[in-house]
Write a protein that holds these residues in place. Structure first.
Motif, PDB file in Angstrom:
ATOM      1  N   ILE A  80       0.821  -1.210   0.000  1.00 49.10           N
ATOM      2  CA  ILE A  80       0.000   0.000   0.000  1.00 49.10           C
ATOM      3  C   ILE A  80       0.857   1.263   0.000  1.00 49.10           C
ATOM      4  O   ILE A  80       0.556   2.231  -0.706  1.00 49.10           O
ATOM      5  N   ASP A  81       1.937   1.267   0.782  1.00 46.67           N
ATOM      6  CA  ASP A  81       2.790   2.452   0.835  1.00 46.67           C
ATOM      7  C   ASP A  81       3.406   2.747  -0.530  1.00 46.67           C
ATOM      8  O   ASP A  81       3.473   3.908  -0.957  1.00 46.67           O
ATOM      9  N   ARG A  82       3.852   1.707  -1.207  1.00 45.88           N
ATOM     10  CA  ARG A  82       4.445   1.887  -2.536  1.00 45.88           C
ATOM     11  C   ARG A  82       3.381   2.337  -3.544  1.00 45.88           C
ATOM     12  O   ARG A  82       3.627   3.220  -4.373  1.00 45.88           O
ATOM     13  N   TYR A  83       2.221   1.755  -3.448  1.00 53.30           N
ATOM     14  CA  TYR A  83       1.134   2.147  -4.345  1.00 53.30           C
ATOM     15  C   TYR A  83       0.768   3.613  -4.125  1.00 53.30           C
ATOM     16  O   TYR A  83       0.582   4.366  -5.078  1.00 53.30           O
ATOM     17  N   TYR A  84       0.675   3.993  -2.873  1.00 53.18           N
ATOM     18  CA  TYR A  84       0.346   5.382  -2.521  1.00 53.18           C
ATOM     19  C   TYR A  84       1.353   6.353  -3.130  1.00 53.18           C
ATOM     20  O   TYR A  84       0.985   7.400  -3.678  1.00 53.18           O
ATOM     21  N   LEU A  85       2.626   5.980  -3.072  1.00 48.85           N
ATOM     22  CA  LEU A  85       3.686   6.816  -3.638  1.00 48.85           C
ATOM     23  C   LEU A  85       3.545   6.938  -5.153  1.00 48.85           C
ATOM     24  O   LEU A  85       3.553   8.043  -5.715  1.00 48.85           O
ATOM     25  N   LYS A  86       3.392   5.799  -5.825  1.00 52.21           N
ATOM     26  CA  LYS A  86       3.303   5.799  -7.287  1.00 52.21           C
ATOM     27  C   LYS A  86       1.974   6.385  -7.764  1.00 52.21           C
ATOM     28  O   LYS A  86       1.894   6.978  -8.848  1.00 52.21           O
ATOM     29  N   ASN A  87       0.934   6.229  -6.969  1.00 50.70           N
ATOM     30  CA  ASN A  87      -0.349   6.825  -7.293  1.00 50.70           C
ATOM     31  C   ASN A  87      -0.229   8.348  -7.358  1.00 50.70           C
ATOM     32  O   ASN A  87      -0.829   8.997  -8.220  1.00 50.70           O
ATOM     33  N   GLY A  88       0.568   8.925  -6.450  1.00 51.78           N
ATOM     34  CA  GLY A  88       0.794  10.365  -6.485  1.00 51.78           C
ATOM     35  C   GLY A  88       1.469  10.798  -7.769  1.00 51.78           C
ATOM     36  O   GLY A  88       1.105  11.821  -8.368  1.00 51.78           O
ATOM     37  N   VAL A  89       2.449  10.020  -8.225  1.00 52.63           N
ATOM     38  CA  VAL A  89       3.129  10.324  -9.484  1.00 52.63           C
ATOM     39  C   VAL A  89       2.131  10.251 -10.648  1.00 52.63           C
ATOM     40  O   VAL A  89       2.107  11.112 -11.537  1.00 52.63           O
ATOM     41  N   PHE A  90       1.299   9.226 -10.628  1.00 52.64           N
ATOM     42  CA  PHE A  90       0.285   9.022 -11.681  1.00 52.64           C
ATOM     43  C   PHE A  90      -0.629  10.233 -11.800  1.00 52.64           C
ATOM     44  O   PHE A  90      -0.836  10.769 -12.898  1.00 52.64           O
ATOM     45  N   HIS A  91      -1.160  10.688 -10.681  1.00 50.21           N
ATOM     46  CA  HIS A  91      -2.099  11.800 -10.726  1.00 50.21           C
ATOM     47  C   HIS A  91      -1.419  13.114 -11.108  1.00 50.21           C
ATOM     48  O   HIS A  91      -1.961  13.893 -11.890  1.00 50.21           O
ATOM     49  N   HIS A  92      -0.219  13.356 -10.565  1.00 52.27           N
ATOM     50  CA  HIS A  92       0.494  14.587 -10.918  1.00 52.27           C
ATOM     51  C   HIS A  92       0.857  14.618 -12.403  1.00 52.27           C
ATOM     52  O   HIS A  92       0.885  15.688 -13.013  1.00 52.27           O
ATOM     53  N   LEU A  93       1.126  13.455 -12.965  1.00 57.98           N
ATOM     54  CA  LEU A  93       1.432  13.404 -14.389  1.00 57.98           C
ATOM     55  C   LEU A  93       0.206  13.788 -15.213  1.00 57.98           C
ATOM     56  O   LEU A  93       0.310  14.531 -16.199  1.00 57.98           O
ATOM     57  N   ILE A  94      -0.961  13.336 -14.807  1.00 53.64           N
ATOM     58  CA  ILE A  94      -2.190  13.716 -15.509  1.00 53.64           C
ATOM     59  C   ILE A  94      -2.416  15.224 -15.402  1.00 53.64           C
ATOM     60  O   ILE A  94      -2.825  15.872 -16.377  1.00 53.64           O
ATOM     61  N   TYR A  95      -2.135  15.792 -14.227  1.00 56.01           N
ATOM     62  CA  TYR A  95      -2.268  17.255 -14.087  1.00 56.01           C
ATOM     63  C   TYR A  95      -1.360  17.953 -15.111  1.00 56.01           C
ATOM     64  O   TYR A  95      -1.770  18.918 -15.760  1.00 56.01           O
ATOM     65  N   ALA A  96      -0.128  17.471 -15.215  1.00 60.71           N
ATOM     66  CA  ALA A  96       0.831  18.083 -16.141  1.00 60.71           C
ATOM     67  C   ALA A  96       0.388  17.909 -17.593  1.00 60.71           C
ATOM     68  O   ALA A  96       0.555  18.813 -18.430  1.00 60.71           O
ATOM     69  N   LEU A  97      -0.210  16.737 -17.906  1.00 59.24           N
ATOM     70  CA  LEU A  97      -0.622  16.461 -19.282  1.00 59.24           C
ATOM     71  C   LEU A  97      -1.826  17.291 -19.709  1.00 59.24           C
ATOM     72  O   LEU A  97      -2.165  17.327 -20.896  1.00 59.24           O
ATOM     73  N   SER A  98      -2.464  17.968 -18.749  1.00 59.08           N
ATOM     74  CA  SER A  98      -3.567  18.856 -19.114  1.00 59.08           C
ATOM     75  C   SER A  98      -3.076  20.007 -19.984  1.00 59.08           C
ATOM     76  O   SER A  98      -3.851  20.607 -20.723  1.00 59.08           O
ATOM     77  N   GLY A  99      -1.780  20.320 -19.876  1.00 56.92           N
ATOM     78  CA  GLY A  99      -1.222  21.415 -20.657  1.00 56.92           C
ATOM     79  C   GLY A  99      -1.617  22.783 -20.145  1.00 56.92           C
ATOM     80  O   GLY A  99      -1.389  23.798 -20.805  1.00 56.92           O
ATOM     81  N   ASN A 100      -2.200  22.835 -18.950  1.00 60.47           N
ATOM     82  CA  ASN A 100      -2.642  24.089 -18.350  1.00 60.47           C
ATOM     83  C   ASN A 100      -1.910  24.251 -17.024  1.00 60.47           C
ATOM     84  O   ASN A 100      -2.234  23.587 -16.044  1.00 60.47           O
ATOM     85  N   ARG A 101      -0.912  25.115 -17.016  1.00 61.48           N
ATOM     86  CA  ARG A 101      -0.045  25.249 -15.849  1.00 61.48           C
ATOM     87  C   ARG A 101      -0.817  25.710 -14.605  1.00 61.48           C
ATOM     88  O   ARG A 101      -0.573  25.211 -13.503  1.00 61.48           O
ATOM     89  N   PHE A 102      -1.741  26.623 -14.780  1.00 64.75           N
ATOM     90  CA  PHE A 102      -2.508  27.107 -13.625  1.00 64.75           C
ATOM     91  C   PHE A 102      -3.350  25.975 -13.037  1.00 64.75           C
ATOM     92  O   PHE A 102      -3.388  25.783 -11.815  1.00 64.75           O
TER      93      PHE A 102
END
Length: 225
Positions: free
Chosen positions: A129-151
């Motif tokens: 679970i701890d490892r999943y939680y860590l990688k899950n954060g990377v997954f979601h932040h990557l989607i935020y970045a892929l939005s192409g909208n910095r704000f």
């Protein structure tokens, strides 16, 4: 392009202590309004005061504690209603991120998203679970970045930090880890297929159910108390 938004190396001592304190706050050892004593915690964890201060800073970023000048650090008083309201807003922000990512993500970006999701899958398969939680954060932040909208990315990241402890908490519910992983798979496919509304719907539901699971956890803890 690899976005190392969350640490992928072994966590520092301050990160470890922050997670321990996070768990202790959420499970009731430190109740809302409690002052966290820097000296006693340093002794308990057999460290100097510096890692404790760094842990306090991380907890303050996620909204679990407040640092009051000349008074100390106190467990923040947040009502379940306030947290559920934040989950509602988070669900909508992530839906917008998913919609834009499905429109704008390049093939290289989608490949990276699949790679990060594969790391989530590996953690899920081992029940880490701890490892999943860590990688899950990377997954979601990557989607935020892929939005192409910095704000939008910055706003989503800010609220994500506030909700991190609660997002982790619901992963301990029976069956939630695999359910979360299945939701990830569908989200990746929707973004890859370039279906904006489908991606938005899946991400909205993915975050909304986290709020519901959090509510179940809190109800359980209240019954135990």
């Amino acid at each position: 392009m690899r976005l190392d938004i969350e640490p992928t190396e072994p966590r520092s001592r301050s990160d470890q202590i922050a997670q321990i304190l996070e768990d202790q706050i959420l499970t009731g050892r430190f109740s809302p309004g409690t002052r966290l004593d820097e000296a006693s915690l340093a002794e308990e964890h057999n460290v100097s005061r510096t890692p404790i201060r760094e842990a306090f800073h991380r907890l303050a970023q996620s909204g679990l504690v407040v640092q009051q000048p000349r008074r100390g650090v106190f467990v923040r008083i947040s009502s379940p209603v306030e947290i559920l309201e934040m989950f509602e807003v988070m669900a909508e922000l992530e839906a917008v991120c998913g919609r834009l990512a499905a429109k704008r993500a390049t093939e290289a970006a989608i490949k990276e998203l699949r790679e990060v999701n594969a790391e989530c899958h590996a953690a899920c398969d081992t029940g880490d679970i701890d490892r999943y939680y860590l990688k899950n954060g990377v997954f979601h932040h990557l989607i935020y970045a892929l939005s192409g909208n910095r704000f939008l990315e910055q706003e989503a990241s800010r609220l994500h930090r506030r909700l991190k402890p609660y997002r982790r908490m619901q992963l301990f519910l029976r069956g939630r880890l695999q359910q979360s992983m299945d939701e990830h798979e569908a989200i990746v496919e929707a973004i890859s297929a370039g279906t904006p509304e489908r991606a938005a719907e899946l991400l909205r539901d993915h975050v909304a159910v986290q709020g519901e699971k959090f509510h179940h956890v809190m109800s359980h803890l209240e019954q135990q108390g």
